[in-house]
Design an enzyme around this catalytic site. Structure first.
Site, PDB file in Angstrom:
ATOM      1  CB  CYS A 396      -0.934  -0.008   1.206  1.00  0.00           C
ATOM      2  SG  CYS A 396      -2.098   1.367   1.184  1.00  0.00           S
ATOM      3  CB  CYS A 399      -0.999   2.722   3.734  1.00  0.00           C
ATOM      4  SG  CYS A 399      -2.440   2.128   2.872  1.00  0.00           S
ATOM      5  CG  ASP A 400       2.766   1.183   4.671  1.00  0.00           C
ATOM      6  OD1 ASP A 400       2.114   1.778   5.548  1.00  0.00           O
ATOM      7  OD2 ASP A 400       2.719  -0.044   4.499  1.00  0.00           O
TER       8      ASP A 400
HETATM    9  C1  FAD Z   1       0.093  -3.138   4.414  1.00  0.00           C
HETATM   10  C2  FAD Z   1      -1.103  -2.242   4.442  1.00  0.00           C
HETATM   11  C3  FAD Z   1      -1.027  -1.031   5.092  1.00  0.00           C
HETATM   12  C4  FAD Z   1      -2.119  -0.200   5.122  1.00  0.00           C
HETATM   13  N1  FAD Z   1      -2.016   0.988   5.776  1.00  0.00           N
HETATM   14  C5  FAD Z   1      -3.066   1.839   5.797  1.00  0.00           C
HETATM   15  C6  FAD Z   1      -2.974   3.098   6.438  1.00  0.00           C
HETATM   16  O1  FAD Z   1      -1.946   3.447   6.995  1.00  0.00           O
HETATM   17  N2  FAD Z   1      -4.065   3.892   6.412  1.00  0.00           N
HETATM   18  C7  FAD Z   1      -5.235   3.540   5.780  1.00  0.00           C
HETATM   19  O2  FAD Z   1      -6.201   4.297   5.816  1.00  0.00           O
HETATM   20  N3  FAD Z   1      -5.325   2.363   5.146  1.00  0.00           N
HETATM   21  C8  FAD Z   1      -4.286   1.508   5.134  1.00  0.00           C
HETATM   22  N4  FAD Z   1      -4.369   0.332   4.458  1.00  0.00           N
HETATM   23  C9  FAD Z   1      -5.615   0.006   3.761  1.00  0.00           C
HETATM   24  C10 FAD Z   1      -6.672  -0.438   4.749  1.00  0.00           C
HETATM   25  O3  FAD Z   1      -6.114  -1.422   5.582  1.00  0.00           O
HETATM   26  C11 FAD Z   1      -7.879  -0.984   4.042  1.00  0.00           C
HETATM   27  O4  FAD Z   1      -8.353  -0.038   3.121  1.00  0.00           O
HETATM   28  C12 FAD Z   1      -8.991  -1.297   5.043  1.00  0.00           C
HETATM   29  O5  FAD Z   1      -8.527  -2.192   6.010  1.00  0.00           O
HETATM   30  C13 FAD Z   1     -10.182  -1.904   4.339  1.00  0.00           C
HETATM   31  O6  FAD Z   1     -11.155  -2.150   5.299  1.00  0.00           O
HETATM   32  P1  FAD Z   1     -12.272  -3.230   5.069  1.00  0.00           P
HETATM   33  O7  FAD Z   1     -13.041  -3.288   6.329  1.00  0.00           O
HETATM   34  O8  FAD Z   1     -12.984  -2.965   3.820  1.00  0.00           O
HETATM   35  O9  FAD Z   1     -11.500  -4.601   4.831  1.00  0.00           O
HETATM   36  P2  FAD Z   1     -10.420  -5.353   5.716  1.00  0.00           P
HETATM   37  O10 FAD Z   1      -9.777  -4.449   6.673  1.00  0.00           O
HETATM   38  O11 FAD Z   1      -9.565  -6.084   4.774  1.00  0.00           O
HETATM   39  O12 FAD Z   1     -11.296  -6.386   6.557  1.00  0.00           O
HETATM   40  C14 FAD Z   1     -11.915  -7.475   5.956  1.00  0.00           C
HETATM   41  C15 FAD Z   1     -12.574  -8.311   7.033  1.00  0.00           C
HETATM   42  O13 FAD Z   1     -13.342  -9.342   6.431  1.00  0.00           O
HETATM   43  C16 FAD Z   1     -13.017 -10.598   7.011  1.00  0.00           C
HETATM   44  N5  FAD Z   1     -13.337 -11.636   6.050  1.00  0.00           N
HETATM   45  C17 FAD Z   1     -12.802 -11.896   4.841  1.00  0.00           C
HETATM   46  N6  FAD Z   1     -13.435 -12.945   4.273  1.00  0.00           N
HETATM   47  C18 FAD Z   1     -14.401 -13.335   5.145  1.00  0.00           C
HETATM   48  C19 FAD Z   1     -15.396 -14.363   5.152  1.00  0.00           C
HETATM   49  N7  FAD Z   1     -15.552 -15.199   4.129  1.00  0.00           N
HETATM   50  N8  FAD Z   1     -16.184 -14.487   6.229  1.00  0.00           N
HETATM   51  C20 FAD Z   1     -16.078 -13.652   7.293  1.00  0.00           C
HETATM   52  N9  FAD Z   1     -15.163 -12.663   7.334  1.00  0.00           N
HETATM   53  C21 FAD Z   1     -14.339 -12.524   6.278  1.00  0.00           C
HETATM   54  C22 FAD Z   1     -11.561 -10.439   7.380  1.00  0.00           C
HETATM   55  O14 FAD Z   1     -11.184 -11.417   8.325  1.00  0.00           O
HETATM   56  C23 FAD Z   1     -11.581  -9.034   7.933  1.00  0.00           C
HETATM   57  O15 FAD Z   1     -12.092  -9.044   9.240  1.00  0.00           O
HETATM   58  C24 FAD Z   1      -3.309  -0.563   4.447  1.00  0.00           C
HETATM   59  C25 FAD Z   1      -3.396  -1.780   3.790  1.00  0.00           C
HETATM   60  C26 FAD Z   1      -2.311  -2.628   3.788  1.00  0.00           C
HETATM   61  C27 FAD Z   1      -2.413  -3.945   3.083  1.00  0.00           C
END
Ligand code: FAD
Length: 661
Positions: A396, A399-400
């Site tokens: 990302c 992010c980083d």
């Molecule tokens: C290395 C890295 C660093 C990052 N740093 C930042 C940052 O500094 N600032 C920022 O704003 N964003 C950052 N991001 C981006 C940010 O993490 C994501 O945009 C955000 O987490 C997305 O949120 P979400 O809830 O949509 O999905 P996610 O956070 O990916 O959560 C998905 C959830 O769904 C669950 N899940 C998946 N499949 C299933 C299933 N079949 N059944 C039940 N549960 C399931 C997972 O276990 C998890 O709980 C970073 C991303 C990465 C990879």
């Protein structure tokens, strides 16, 4: 004279109580405590440390817990047994990339020697025993007399008492790994070892020393503020140990803030699949609207779990790592009556209402579903990739990227994501090298041109990345002030030419793998509208509605453009509001509560009927009887003469006259 601060510290010390033996299984609360413990046993005792990552909601964790505790008691003094509740200490489980429960880790001399997931008692026992046996070699002591005797024989010029004292003090008071290492060094230098004494049990010694120090105290009147502070810390630690011990003695498990789902007779109003920023923001909103949502997701997961370094772009949140943010969100959602089912969803049936949600242990129904399962980054799967994640390897750039300001970084990939990442990084980094395995980009022409025309960006064509390499760097630790921790940091990326096979390397501090994302939508594939890549497509009216009424999507699972924690949390809030509105429009309320209320009404009505029949109400509660109007009796004819035939009239008049008197 005491200053005010010193005096109050001293007062605190006088008030604080001591001293307890360590509990058989120590509960680790945060990353600083975890790191401190590993370091302590590396430097002072050499004992192996075993860590059990568990969750209250996990059956196998509960099954193996009594056996783990028994083992800990049996091996007291030979190994250190600890546990980490992944729902509380998410910073530890996040840093350790724990993905399933229970997971056991085995540390020896500060290094992780083994890890496995699942409740396998044999593996647990075998590893604990092996490491404990190995650790016995550190359980030795080199005395001053023996060291002097050794030098007399092998290097008489080294006999300097002050220096010998210094050497032994450095190796650690009273024996242990430092003494073992010192002897090893002497053996290497002189080809001979000084005589070693078997040490007393290292853990007992460790504990005994703490107790003695605590009992003795610093001599309050003579102590400096620093000494008093150190003493206070020691006593607080002992106090915590005491509490842990008491909790363990009474066998009471700590109460988790999380309420776990139990299946009821009625459909839930809101089921949220996924517990990242999107799912948890949706949960907070839905819970505060009184909808008591069910969040279904494994206890560890989501992209922020892999972010061991600080998240710097989430407004009003500073100095916390990814797992810490998620832990706070879970806590907040739990406080407002969210319930959690910590499992992966295998299948959702949208074909009939309410919808049916299936995990590998249970099935339940819900009127609305919020999909918030995120999208996982695609990784290369090469050597060092996992090791250096969080230490330079990232997926990302938004992010980083800023963490590598004015440094040389690389981007791996040739599609739109790679082009965007390269352009973002070129704003802050000193140089960006794009590594691509073909001789032209797959990306859109406009983006590719911008990259090619940017002076800060260089492209290496026909190169595949084969390995990430780095070194350990000491950085300030997250927790305790002044402490450092060693982080694996990227220094070099190894490449191979796809045409010639020639190997090369490139120096950099960060490498951004930008080869795409995989939305987590397999379990709903073909059941609602998705795009070619598998992202859920929203209805297009600016809401989070999907192609199925009552199903909403939030976060990265439906967003391939912004992909940020803040945007995900925002759309999570929108999804909860959309679901709430939909339920109102459909007139769906809390069926369980309504059914209960109906039942109560019936019961009360029944009870009232019975009571009416059986109880004699007080007159005041009786219904007033309507009095029949009295029929006027025809007045009996007054006798005018008495039995003797004399006239009565005068007699009555006489009596009346008498009464008036
Ligand atoms: C290395 C890295 C660093 C990052 N740093 C930042 C940052 O500094 N600032 C920022 O704003 N964003 C950052 N991001 C981006 C940010 O993490 C994501 O945009 C955000 O987490 C997305 O949120 P979400 O809830 O949509 O999905 P996610 O956070 O990916 O959560 C998905 C959830 O769904 C669950 N899940 C998946 N499949 C299933 C299933 N079949 N059944 C039940 N549960 C399931 C997972 O276990 C998890 O709980 C970073 C991303 C990465 C990879």
């Amino acid at each position: 004279m005491f200053g005010t601060a010193t005096a109050s510290l001293a007062a605190l010390l006088v008030c604080s109580t001591l001293v307890a033996a360590r509990p058989a299984v120590r509960n680790l609360k945060n990353l600083a405590e975890f790191n401190k413990l590993i370091k302590h046993h590396k430097e002072n005792t050499g004992l192996p440390v075993i860590v059990d990552f568990y969750s209250d909601g996990c059956g196998p964790c509960r099954q193996i817990a009594p056996m783990y505790k028994k083992m800990a008691k049996a091996m007291k003094g030979k190994a250190v047994f600890t546990k980490v509740d992944v729902n509380f200490a998410r910073d530890i489980s996040g840093a350790q990339q724990i993905r399933s429960m229970p997971t056991f880790q085995f540390y020896s001399m500060g290094k992780k020697k083994h890890q496995f997931s699942g409740g396998d008692p044999n593996q647990l026992q075998q590893w604990a025993q092996n490491l404990a046996t190995d650790a016995e070699k550190y359980n030795v002591q080199l005395t001053k007399d023996n060291l002097i005797a050794f030098y007399k024989e092998n290097a008489p010029d080294k006999i300097d008492e002050a220096k010998i004292d210094e050497l032994l003090a450095k190796a650690g008071e009273g024996g242990g790994p430092g003494h073992y290492k010192l002897v090893k060094k002497l053996n290497k230098k002189y080809g001979k070892k000084p005589e070693l004494l078997p040490n007393e049990n290292l853990m007992d010694k460790d504990e005994k020393k703490k107790k003695e120090e605590a009992k003795a105290g610093p001599g309050i009147k003579k102590a400096t503020t620093e000494e008093l502070k150190a003493e206070l810390e020691l006593r607080m630690e002992a106090e915590q140990d005491k509490k842990d011990q008491e909790a363990e003695d009474s066998d009471e498990e700590e109460v988790s803030p999380i309420k776990f789902f139990s299946k009821g007779d009625y459909a839930e109003r809101v089921a949220i699949v996924g517990a990242g920023p999107a799912g948890l923001a949706a949960a907070i909103y839905a819970a505060r609207a009184g909808l008591r949502p069910v969040v279904v997701a494994p206890p560890m997961g989501g992209q922020l779990q892999g972010k061991g370094v600080m998240v710097e772009n989430y407004p009003a949140v500073a100095g916390v790592t990814g797992p810490m943010i998620v832990a706070d969100m879970v806590k907040q959602a739990a406080e407002f009556e969210t319930v959690f089912l910590q499992e992966l969803v295998d299948e959702v049936d949208f074909s009939s209402r309410p919808f049916t949600i299936k995990t590998n242990t249970t099935t339940f129904q819900a009127h609305t579903v919020i999909l918030s399962t995120g999208a996982d980054s695609r990784w290369l799967g090469i050597e060092g990739e996992h090791k250096y994640r969080g230490g330079g390897v990232s997926s990302c750039a938004t992010c980083d990227g800023f963490l590598y300001k004015d440094q040389e970084v690389i981007v791996i990939g040739g599609g739109d994501t790679a082009m965007e990442d390269a352009l973002v990084l070129a704003r802050t980094s000193s140089k960006v090298t794009v590594i691509h395995r073909r001789d032209s980009f797959r990306a859109s022409h406009v983006l590719a041109q911008r990259v090619l025309q940017n002076d800060k960006i260089e492209v290496l064509w026909n190169k595949t990345t084969v390995k990430f390499e780095g070194e350990k760097v000491a950085l300030p630790s997250d927790g305790t002030e002044g402490e450092t921790e060693e982080i694996d940091s990227l220094t070099t990326v190894h490449l191979k030419d796809t045409a010639t096979g020639e190997a090369s390397t490139i120096k950099c501090t960060a490498a951004f793998v930008a080869i795409g994302h995989i939305p987590n939508t397999k379990f709903v594939e073909g059941k609602l509208t998705m795009d070619k890549q598998g992202y859920v497509v929203a209805k297009g009216d600016g809401s989070t509605k999907t192609s199925i009424e009552g199903v909403f999507a939030a976060g990265d699972v439906a967003d391939k453009v912004y992909r940020q924690a803040i945007t995900s949390a925002g759309s999570g809030a929108m999804a909860a509001l959309d679901a709430e509105r939909w339920l109102s429009e459909e007139g769906i309320g809390d069926e369980a509560a309504e059914a209960e209320a109906e039942m109560m009404r019936e019961l009360l009505a029944e009870a009232a009927m019975e009571e009416r029949e059986e109880t004699e109400y007080p007159d005041t509660y009786k219904e007033p009887k309507k009095e029949e109007p009295k029929k006027e009796e025809p007045a009996a004819e007054e006798p005018t003469v008495d039995d003797n035939g004399e006239e009565i009239v005068e007699e009555v008049e006489e009596e009346a006259a008498h009464t008036e008197l």
